[in-house]
Design a protein around this motif. Structure first.
Motif, PDB file in Angstrom:
ATOM      1  N   HIS A   1       6.973  10.259   6.666  1.00 41.52           N
ATOM      2  CA  HIS A   1       7.300   9.425   5.218  1.00 41.52           C
ATOM      3  C   HIS A   1       6.010   9.314   4.768  1.00 41.52           C
ATOM      4  O   HIS A   1       6.022   9.115   3.541  1.00 41.52           O
ATOM      5  CB  HIS A   1       7.818   7.984   5.869  1.00 41.52           C
ATOM      6  N   CYS A   2       4.777   9.636   5.124  1.00 38.57           N
ATOM      7  CA  CYS A   2       3.631   9.404   4.425  1.00 38.57           C
ATOM      8  C   CYS A   2       2.364   9.752   5.339  1.00 38.57           C
ATOM      9  O   CYS A   2       2.250   9.263   6.544  1.00 38.57           O
ATOM     10  CB  CYS A   2       3.285   7.828   4.227  1.00 38.57           C
ATOM     11  N   LYS A   3       1.429  10.680   4.891  1.00 34.49           N
ATOM     12  CA  LYS A   3       0.671  11.388   5.495  1.00 34.49           C
ATOM     13  C   LYS A   3      -0.826  10.007   5.863  1.00 34.49           C
ATOM     14  O   LYS A   3      -1.432  10.291   6.469  1.00 34.49           O
ATOM     15  CB  LYS A   3      -0.304  12.298   4.941  1.00 34.49           C
ATOM     16  N   ASN A   4      -0.722   9.034   5.212  1.00 32.83           N
ATOM     17  CA  ASN A   4      -1.903   8.265   5.314  1.00 32.83           C
ATOM     18  C   ASN A   4      -1.707   6.921   6.225  1.00 32.83           C
ATOM     19  O   ASN A   4      -0.205   6.601   6.253  1.00 32.83           O
ATOM     20  CB  ASN A   4      -2.267   7.213   4.008  1.00 32.83           C
ATOM     21  N   VAL A   5      -2.448   6.280   7.043  1.00 31.62           N
ATOM     22  CA  VAL A   5      -2.353   5.278   7.650  1.00 31.62           C
ATOM     23  C   VAL A   5      -2.449   4.108   6.752  1.00 31.62           C
ATOM     24  O   VAL A   5      -3.239   4.125   5.694  1.00 31.62           O
ATOM     25  CB  VAL A   5      -3.415   5.180   8.628  1.00 31.62           C
ATOM     26  N   GLU A   6      -1.341   3.239   6.825  1.00 34.09           N
ATOM     27  CA  GLU A   6      -1.431   2.263   5.549  1.00 34.09           C
ATOM     28  C   GLU A   6      -1.722   0.828   6.123  1.00 34.09           C
ATOM     29  O   GLU A   6      -1.193   0.330   7.170  1.00 34.09           O
ATOM     30  CB  GLU A   6      -0.217   2.250   4.540  1.00 34.09           C
ATOM     31  N   VAL A   7      -2.524  -0.079   5.621  1.00 36.81           N
ATOM     32  CA  VAL A   7      -2.792  -1.529   6.078  1.00 36.81           C
ATOM     33  C   VAL A   7      -2.610  -2.263   5.132  1.00 36.81           C
ATOM     34  O   VAL A   7      -3.255  -2.065   3.953  1.00 36.81           O
ATOM     35  CB  VAL A   7      -4.374  -1.369   6.699  1.00 36.81           C
ATOM     36  N   ILE A   8      -1.432  -3.148   5.217  1.00 37.04           N
ATOM     37  CA  ILE A   8      -1.104  -3.930   3.908  1.00 37.04           C
ATOM     38  C   ILE A   8      -1.133  -5.339   4.420  1.00 37.04           C
ATOM     39  O   ILE A   8      -0.588  -5.958   5.286  1.00 37.04           O
ATOM     40  CB  ILE A   8       0.220  -3.543   3.473  1.00 37.04           C
ATOM     41  N   ALA A   9      -1.896  -6.158   3.731  1.00 39.50           N
ATOM     42  CA  ALA A   9      -2.281  -7.651   3.943  1.00 39.50           C
ATOM     43  C   ALA A   9      -1.422  -8.450   2.842  1.00 39.50           C
ATOM     44  O   ALA A   9      -1.408  -8.218   1.745  1.00 39.50           O
ATOM     45  CB  ALA A   9      -3.784  -7.917   3.788  1.00 39.50           C
ATOM     46  N   THR A  10      -0.642  -9.457   3.385  1.00 41.23           N
ATOM     47  CA  THR A  10       0.219 -10.144   2.575  1.00 41.23           C
ATOM     48  C   THR A  10      -0.943 -11.639   2.628  1.00 41.23           C
ATOM     49  O   THR A  10      -1.291 -12.244   3.606  1.00 41.23           O
ATOM     50  CB  THR A  10       1.338 -10.799   3.174  1.00 41.23           C
ATOM     51  N   LEU A  11      -1.286 -11.761   1.371  1.00 39.52           N
ATOM     52  CA  LEU A  11      -2.102 -12.806   1.200  1.00 39.52           C
ATOM     53  C   LEU A  11      -1.437 -14.449   1.257  1.00 39.52           C
ATOM     54  O   LEU A  11      -0.208 -14.423   1.059  1.00 39.52           O
ATOM     55  CB  LEU A  11      -2.933 -12.980  -0.219  1.00 39.52           C
ATOM     56  N   THR A  12      -2.414 -15.727   1.326  1.00 42.05           N
ATOM     57  CA  THR A  12      -1.560 -16.784   1.437  1.00 42.05           C
ATOM     58  C   THR A  12      -0.983 -17.201   0.111  1.00 42.05           C
ATOM     59  O   THR A  12      -0.094 -18.036   0.223  1.00 42.05           O
ATOM     60  CB  THR A  12      -2.577 -17.833   1.863  1.00 42.05           C
TER      61      THR A  12
END
Lengths: 73, 73
Positions: A38-49
């Motif tokens: 689905h995507c060649k990149n590792v993705e890191v998604i932070a949800t903020l407070t």
């Protein structure tokens, strides 16, 4: 910079990464998405407070440290 | 064993943790939720490629290894 998403998306979620340090106290959770068809990149998604979602750079040392800190707490 | 949830919940998400090893190829993403006022536990919730959500034990060596592998890939 995270696009809207459901639990499982079939494309990359991030159109860029936030480069500045974010203090862990503002991070509600961190979602790690391995690379794959689905995507060649590792993705890191932070949800903020405050509910905002920001994409983080998986290779940035401070990002790795925050993830380690969450797990070791 | 993950309860239904929205992006930001005000209570613990996991009622238990999956103890058996899950091969990374079945993991779509991993969500790390630090402990906080909403929940005293660090929570690690994996969404599998079939859409199921399972709670993982943050202190389990294989869980830490999988997270490291995702980031290092």
């Amino acid at each position: 910079k995270a696009l809207p998403r459901s639990a499982i998306e079939l494309r990359c979620q991030c159109v860029g990464t936030h480069s500045k340090f974010i203090h862990p106290k503002f991070i509600h959770n961190v979602n790690l998405i391995p690379s794959g068809p689905h995507c060649k990149n590792v993705e890191v998604i932070a949800t903020l407070t405050d509910g905002r979602e920001v994409c983080l750079e998986p290779t940035a040392p401070w990002v790795k440290l925050i993830i380690k800190a969450i797990l070791d707490k």
